[in-house]
Write an enzyme that holds these catalytic residues in place. Structure first.
Site, PDB file in Angstrom:
ATOM      1  CD  GLU A  71     -99.661  77.994  37.831  1.00 37.98           C
ATOM      2  OE1 GLU A  71    -100.628  77.900  37.034  1.00 37.98           O
ATOM      3  OE2 GLU A  71     -99.165  77.013  38.420  1.00 37.98           O
ATOM      4  CG  PHE A 125     -98.675  81.327  42.550  1.00 34.35           C
ATOM      5  CD1 PHE A 125     -97.725  81.077  43.516  1.00 34.35           C
ATOM      6  CD2 PHE A 125     -98.260  81.611  41.261  1.00 34.35           C
ATOM      7  CE1 PHE A 125     -96.374  81.118  43.213  1.00 34.35           C
ATOM      8  CE2 PHE A 125     -96.915  81.659  40.937  1.00 34.35           C
ATOM      9  CZ  PHE A 125     -95.962  81.412  41.916  1.00 34.35           C
ATOM     10  N   GLY A 126    -101.518  78.429  43.705  1.00 29.63           N
ATOM     11  CA  GLY A 126    -102.437  77.707  44.578  1.00 29.63           C
ATOM     12  C   GLY A 126    -103.107  76.547  43.884  1.00 29.63           C
ATOM     13  N   GLY A 127    -103.010  76.490  42.554  1.00 20.67           N
ATOM     14  CA  GLY A 127    -103.550  75.362  41.816  1.00 20.67           C
ATOM     15  C   GLY A 127    -105.059  75.262  41.847  1.00 20.67           C
ATOM     16  CB  THR A 128    -107.270  72.483  40.730  1.00 17.33           C
ATOM     17  OG1 THR A 128    -106.790  72.473  39.384  1.00 17.33           O
ATOM     18  CG2 THR A 128    -108.759  72.174  40.730  1.00 17.33           C
ATOM     19  CG  HIS A 149    -123.299  57.980  76.100  1.00 17.49           C
ATOM     20  ND1 HIS A 149    -124.063  57.430  75.087  1.00 17.49           N
ATOM     21  CD2 HIS A 149    -124.162  58.477  77.018  1.00 17.49           C
ATOM     22  CE1 HIS A 149    -125.345  57.572  75.393  1.00 17.49           C
ATOM     23  NE2 HIS A 149    -125.428  58.204  76.563  1.00 17.49           N
TER      24      HIS A 149
END
Length: 455
Positions: A31, A35-38, A439
């Site tokens: 990485e 960590f965890g990316g975008t 409803h």
């Protein structure tokens, strides 16, 4: 050269590939950034946490419509930012620590590039290291696209990677782009107090959405933002904190800050893919087959670096497919991108699945349209909603659902019955008439749109 059984490049959705079923293998995770990316650090999660804060502020502003006297004093931006990233940064750090503490997993901090078939050089802060692997997963994601007039100007700008962490909202924010990232972040900063100008080359915001959604959303936000539609930036000038955007019609936009949100590009171009024998599409995405295999033996790919639908829930599904196929090479499963739902967390919220009406026309399909407004159902009355709607597209005769589009409160939740029906092959008549619809719940807008179809 150290050899690993499996190397995963990228710790966003790529990190999800490796679970307890890989115990006994020598695994490495590479990485470069976080960590965890975008999604965790600069995408889905922080943007939605801040969007929800913006929605709370908008609720206070609009309270008078419900005979509630309320006044919004301020959005405490720095406190909101710290609440969001204090939590997410802790999640990121915890994820890294957990991996580093696993005996059979080696974590390399640095950027990787191929030096040959299943061999990598990792440029680390303490020097490069070369490794090889029996199998490799490429999951390096993507990055914001920055147009040349901005990139070459030498002046500061923000992207979705950075703007949510700034110390204070600007007085004047220029947003370049009109897609979902631009729309969501424009709303976040507008509710935080910024005056927003959006510059978009198309004539409508959210252009890929169904035409009814794009048209109505664009008209709704005209009163909130200064819209410069059908325009492109040809030059960026001024100085930091006092920027001047020149548009292709000769007009200008003054801004204290520029947010660039015109799209994203895959990160495969940073991996020296040719050395590994990995081919790409013309747009830079890594080519994969239905099983997420690249053109190089033993190399898989997943997520934004290769996917035709760069969304987190797609990357997660692809990670599940890759994990299975790594474990069971004799029993491969495939990833299906045919019916992927998507949402835009603006106010009003937007959700879609399947074909748009313009898709149906372009393909020459025979189709019918069913429409229902929030304002025509009881809960819509309670909400005083005059703009929300549900639109469904179906094939006459068979009732096969072709697409569905919602704009209004809870749209990302309301669309799920339609996603299920389309995925499982339930036709419009069966979906409308077989189950009970509560409803007076908002789900009645979906029911009414289905009943409106002239099949």
């Amino acid at each position: 050269m150290r050899h690993h059984d499996l190397v995963v490049i990228g710790a966003g959705s790529g990190n999800a590939v490796v679970d307890d079923s890989f115990a006994g293998l020598d695994v490495a995770i590479v990485e470069e950034r976080w960590f965890g990316g975008t999604c965790l650090n600069a995408g889905c999660i922080p943007s939605k946490m801040l969007a929800y804060t913006a929605h709370v502020a908008r609720t206070v502003r609009d309270a008078g419509a419900h005979d509630v006297d309320a006044e919004l004093r301020t959005v405490r931006w720095r406190a909101a930012r710290d609440r969001v990233f204090g939590r997410l940064d802790a999640e990121r750090d915890s994820g890294r620590r957990d991996r580093e503490q696993e005996d059979a997993i080696t974590v390399y901090e640095g950027s990787a590039r191929f030096t040959g078939p299943r061999t990598l050089r990792i440029d680390r802060p303490d020097g490069p290291v070369d490794i090889s692997a029996g199998r490799i997963v490429v999951a390096v994601g993507g990055r914001p696209l920055v147009p040349a007039p901005v990139a070459e100007a030498g002046l500061p700008y923000e992207t979705s990677d950075t703007v949510m962490r700034i110390d204070a909202p600007p007085r004047r924010l220029a947003v370049l782009g009109g897609g979902y990232i631009a729309a969501e972040l424009a709303e976040v900063f507008a509710e935080a107090g910024s005056s927003v100008t959006i510059v978009e080359k198309e004539q409508r915001l959210l252009g890929p959405q169904d035409e009814t959604v794009a048209e109505r959303f664009t008209e709704l936000v005209r009163s909130r933002y200064d819209l410069r539609l059908g325009r492109e930036v040809t030059a960026l000038g001024g100085r930091p904190g006092a920027l001047l955007l020149t548009l292709d019609d000769g007009t200008t936009v003054d801004a204290d800050m520029l947010l660039v949100a015109v799209g994203r590009v895959p990160n495969g171009d940073r991996l020296n893919l040719d050395a590994a024998g990995i081919t790409t599409h013309d747009d830079g995405r890594v080519r994969v087959d239905r099983h997420q295999r690249t053109s190089a033996e033993g190399v898989f790919a997943l997520g934004d670096v290769c996917s035709p639908v760069p969304l987190k829930h797609v990357a997660n599904r692809e990670a599940e497919v890759v994990a299975h196929n790594l474990r069971h090479p004799e029993d491969l499963i495939a990833c299906d991108h045919e019916l992927v739902p998507a949402a835009v967390f603006t106010r009003p919220e937007i959700a879609s699945v399947g074909a748009t009406e313009q898709d149906c026309r372009d393909k020459g399909l025979d189709y019918r349209v069913g429409m229902a407004d929030y304002g025509d159902i009881a809960y819509g009355w309670a909400m005083e909603d005059t703009t929300g709607f549900c639109k469904v597209l179906a094939e006459p005769g068979t009732g096969r659902l072709l697409g569905a589009h919602l704009m209004g409160a809870q749209a990302p939740t309301l669309i799920q019955p339609l996603v299920l029906a389309m995925t499982l092959g339930i036709d419009a008549n069966t979906l409308a008439n077989s189950p009970y619809w509560i409803h007076p719940a908002l789900t009645e807008v979906v029911e009414n749109a289905l009943l409106d179809l002239d099949l």
